[in-house]
Write a protein that holds these residues in place. Structure first.
Motif, PDB file in Angstrom:
ATOM      1  N   ALA A 152       2.744  18.075   6.551  1.00  0.00           N
ATOM      2  CA  ALA A 152       4.032  17.385   6.672  1.00  0.00           C
ATOM      3  C   ALA A 152       4.407  17.162   8.130  1.00  0.00           C
ATOM      4  O   ALA A 152       4.947  16.106   8.497  1.00  0.00           O
ATOM      5  N   MET A 153       4.142  18.149   8.995  1.00  0.00           N
ATOM      6  CA  MET A 153       4.396  17.968  10.423  1.00  0.00           C
ATOM      7  C   MET A 153       3.532  16.850  10.984  1.00  0.00           C
ATOM      8  O   MET A 153       3.999  16.021  11.780  1.00  0.00           O
ATOM      9  N   LEU A 154       2.284  16.800  10.575  1.00  0.00           N
ATOM     10  CA  LEU A 154       1.390  15.734  11.039  1.00  0.00           C
ATOM     11  C   LEU A 154       1.856  14.365  10.561  1.00  0.00           C
ATOM     12  O   LEU A 154       1.754  13.369  11.290  1.00  0.00           O
ATOM     13  N   ARG A 155       2.389  14.312   9.331  1.00  0.00           N
ATOM     14  CA  ARG A 155       2.920  13.041   8.826  1.00  0.00           C
ATOM     15  C   ARG A 155       4.096  12.574   9.678  1.00  0.00           C
ATOM     16  O   ARG A 155       4.184  11.388  10.035  1.00  0.00           O
ATOM     17  N   VAL A 156       5.016  13.496  10.014  1.00  0.00           N
ATOM     18  CA  VAL A 156       6.154  13.136  10.854  1.00  0.00           C
ATOM     19  C   VAL A 156       5.676  12.637  12.212  1.00  0.00           C
ATOM     20  O   VAL A 156       6.174  11.639  12.748  1.00  0.00           O
ATOM     21  N   THR A 157       4.692  13.332  12.783  1.00  0.00           N
ATOM     22  CA  THR A 157       4.144  12.934  14.084  1.00  0.00           C
ATOM     23  C   THR A 157       3.542  11.534  14.019  1.00  0.00           C
ATOM     24  O   THR A 157       3.797  10.683  14.882  1.00  0.00           O
ATOM     25  N   ALA A 158       2.722  11.271  12.997  1.00  0.00           N
ATOM     26  CA  ALA A 158       2.086   9.960  12.861  1.00  0.00           C
ATOM     27  C   ALA A 158       3.126   8.864  12.656  1.00  0.00           C
ATOM     28  O   ALA A 158       2.996   7.754  13.208  1.00  0.00           O
ATOM     29  N   ASP A 159       4.169   9.158  11.881  1.00  0.00           N
ATOM     30  CA  ASP A 159       5.226   8.166  11.646  1.00  0.00           C
ATOM     31  C   ASP A 159       5.947   7.822  12.948  1.00  0.00           C
ATOM     32  O   ASP A 159       6.235   6.648  13.229  1.00  0.00           O
ATOM     33  N   LYS A 160       6.237   8.841  13.763  1.00  0.00           N
ATOM     34  CA  LYS A 160       6.905   8.600  15.046  1.00  0.00           C
ATOM     35  C   LYS A 160       6.021   7.747  15.952  1.00  0.00           C
ATOM     36  O   LYS A 160       6.502   6.795  16.586  1.00  0.00           O
ATOM     37  N   ALA A 161       4.733   8.097  16.027  1.00  0.00           N
ATOM     38  CA  ALA A 161       3.822   7.343  16.886  1.00  0.00           C
ATOM     39  C   ALA A 161       3.753   5.880  16.451  1.00  0.00           C
ATOM     40  O   ALA A 161       3.747   4.963  17.291  1.00  0.00           O
ATOM     41  N   ALA A 162       3.728   5.652  15.149  1.00  0.00           N
ATOM     42  CA  ALA A 162       3.673   4.277  14.645  1.00  0.00           C
ATOM     43  C   ALA A 162       4.944   3.511  14.999  1.00  0.00           C
ATOM     44  O   ALA A 162       4.886   2.349  15.425  1.00  0.00           O
ATOM     45  N   ARG A 163       6.101   4.156  14.824  1.00  0.00           N
ATOM     46  CA  ARG A 163       7.376   3.486  15.120  1.00  0.00           C
ATOM     47  C   ARG A 163       7.488   3.120  16.592  1.00  0.00           C
ATOM     48  O   ARG A 163       8.101   2.109  16.943  1.00  0.00           O
ATOM     49  N   LEU A 164       6.898   3.952  17.468  1.00  0.00           N
ATOM     50  CA  LEU A 164       7.007   3.724  18.907  1.00  0.00           C
ATOM     51  C   LEU A 164       5.843   2.908  19.459  1.00  0.00           C
ATOM     52  O   LEU A 164       5.720   2.753  20.681  1.00  0.00           O
ATOM     53  N   GLY A 165       4.979   2.400  18.579  1.00  0.00           N
ATOM     54  CA  GLY A 165       3.856   1.594  19.022  1.00  0.00           C
ATOM     55  C   GLY A 165       2.776   2.393  19.731  1.00  0.00           C
ATOM     56  O   GLY A 165       2.057   1.845  20.578  1.00  0.00           O
ATOM     57  N   MET A 166       2.647   3.663  19.396  1.00  0.00           N
ATOM     58  CA  MET A 166       1.673   4.540  20.048  1.00  0.00           C
ATOM     59  C   MET A 166       0.591   5.022  19.091  1.00  0.00           C
ATOM     60  O   MET A 166      -0.124   5.973  19.387  1.00  0.00           O
ATOM     61  N   ALA A 167       0.459   4.384  17.950  1.00  0.00           N
ATOM     62  CA  ALA A 167      -0.518   4.840  16.963  1.00  0.00           C
ATOM     63  C   ALA A 167      -1.943   4.797  17.500  1.00  0.00           C
ATOM     64  O   ALA A 167      -2.801   5.579  17.072  1.00  0.00           O
ATOM     65  N   ASP A 168      -2.205   3.919  18.455  1.00  0.00           N
ATOM     66  CA  ASP A 168      -3.549   3.829  19.027  1.00  0.00           C
ATOM     67  C   ASP A 168      -3.812   4.913  20.055  1.00  0.00           C
ATOM     68  O   ASP A 168      -4.957   5.101  20.492  1.00  0.00           O
ATOM     69  N   ARG A 169      -2.763   5.638  20.461  1.00  0.00           N
ATOM     70  CA  ARG A 169      -2.934   6.688  21.469  1.00  0.00           C
ATOM     71  C   ARG A 169      -2.738   8.094  20.911  1.00  0.00           C
ATOM     72  O   ARG A 169      -2.954   9.073  21.620  1.00  0.00           O
ATOM     73  N   VAL A 170      -2.298   8.210  19.663  1.00  0.00           N
ATOM     74  CA  VAL A 170      -2.061   9.525  19.048  1.00  0.00           C
ATOM     75  C   VAL A 170      -2.785   9.589  17.713  1.00  0.00           C
ATOM     76  O   VAL A 170      -2.492   8.809  16.804  1.00  0.00           O
ATOM     77  N   VAL A 171      -3.739  10.495  17.596  1.00  0.00           N
ATOM     78  CA  VAL A 171      -4.395  10.757  16.315  1.00  0.00           C
ATOM     79  C   VAL A 171      -4.040  12.179  15.899  1.00  0.00           C
ATOM     80  O   VAL A 171      -3.784  13.046  16.742  1.00  0.00           O
TER      81      VAL A 171
END
Length: 263
Positions: free
Chosen positions: A78-97
């Motif tokens: 669940a923590m990882l899901r929150v992290t991935a969602d934040k990265a996607a919203r901020l346009g950082m999905a390509d920099r955070v796995v």
């Protein structure tokens, strides 16, 4: 095995409330920025970073904003899901796995990394630092930095505040072991001194500096009350700034930061 299964489930239940109670509180933000000031001197664009025990990803996003390619690792899906969602919203999905990691059953952490940051007590859930140190020896590049923020074995605020109220919380850290109520579950906790950190990571990692984190600012369970008194809060934050460079105060603080270099 039951304990290993219990811990992620407990932190899963905590994931949606964590930011409101700590990360987005005024003292919580201030303390995180205090850690970032120390760690930031060792960052550069394009570096590879690991946020170990990433929680809801605040540090992972900061590392990514500084130009790092970040692996955000945690034992809670669940923590990882929150992290991935934040990265996607901020346009950082390509920099955070994200990566699922059990701190008490560490095998391969990936890498190599130039920076590893573990912030605000994630490593207090590790029952033994030796396997972690061995895993980081394999995962951190030569010359790479490791920044570990853990809860210490003695917190002056906690002892004085709860001691005056005759509560057992005042002495819960002194033996080095306790339990914490996370998401309604009792989670075993270890408390580490700066000396514990240095010994566990030697000789592969050389201590660079030690900093207190939360000498004058109290533990997070007292944040809500403190925020109702903004003048007192401002004064405590000012005092906190003045002692950041005094390593001996790390033994009195709620948390302490140890910076180490892989030699």
């Amino acid at each position: 095995m039951a304990e290993a299964l219990l811990q992620p489930a407990a932190f899963d239940r905590f994931a949606d409330d964590y930011d409101a109670g700590f990360a987005h509180s005024i003292p919580g933000r201030w303390l995180r920025h205090a850690v970032w000031r120390q760690v930031g001197a060792h960052l550069w664009p394009g570096m590879r970073a690991l946020d170990l025990g990433c929680g809801t990803g605040e540090d992972a996003l900061w590392l990514a904003h500084a130009g790092a390619q970040v692996t955000a690792a945690d034992g809670s899906p669940a923590m990882l899901r929150v992290t991935a969602d934040k990265a996607a919203r901020l346009g950082m999905a390509d920099r955070v796995v994200t990566r699922l990691v059990d701190l008490n059953a560490i095998d391969d952490l990936g890498g190599p990394y130039d920076m590893v940051l573990s912030n605000f007590g994630a490593l207090n859930c590790a029952m033994d630092l030796a396997p972690l140190a061995a895993a980081l020896r394999r995962a951190v590049a030569p010359g790479g930095m490791v920044a570990l923020v853990v809860m210490g074995r003695f917190c002056a605020w906690e002892t004085l505040w709860y001691g005056a109220r005759l509560r057992r919380t005042a002495v819960r850290r002194w033996s080095g072991r306790s339990t914490a109520d996370i998401g309604g579950a009792a989670i075993p906790v270890r408390y580490w001194t700066p000396g514990d950190i240095a010994r566990a990571f030697a000789p592969a990692f050389q201590p660079v500096s030690v900093h207190p984190v939360g000498v004058f600012l109290p533990p997070s369970d007292l944040f809500a009350g403190l925020e109702r008194h903004p003048r007192h809060l401002t004064r405590l934050m000012r005092w906190e700034t003045r002692v950041a460079g005094h390593p001996w105060l790390a033994r009195l603080a709620d948390h302490h930061l140890t910076l180490l270099r892989h030699v």
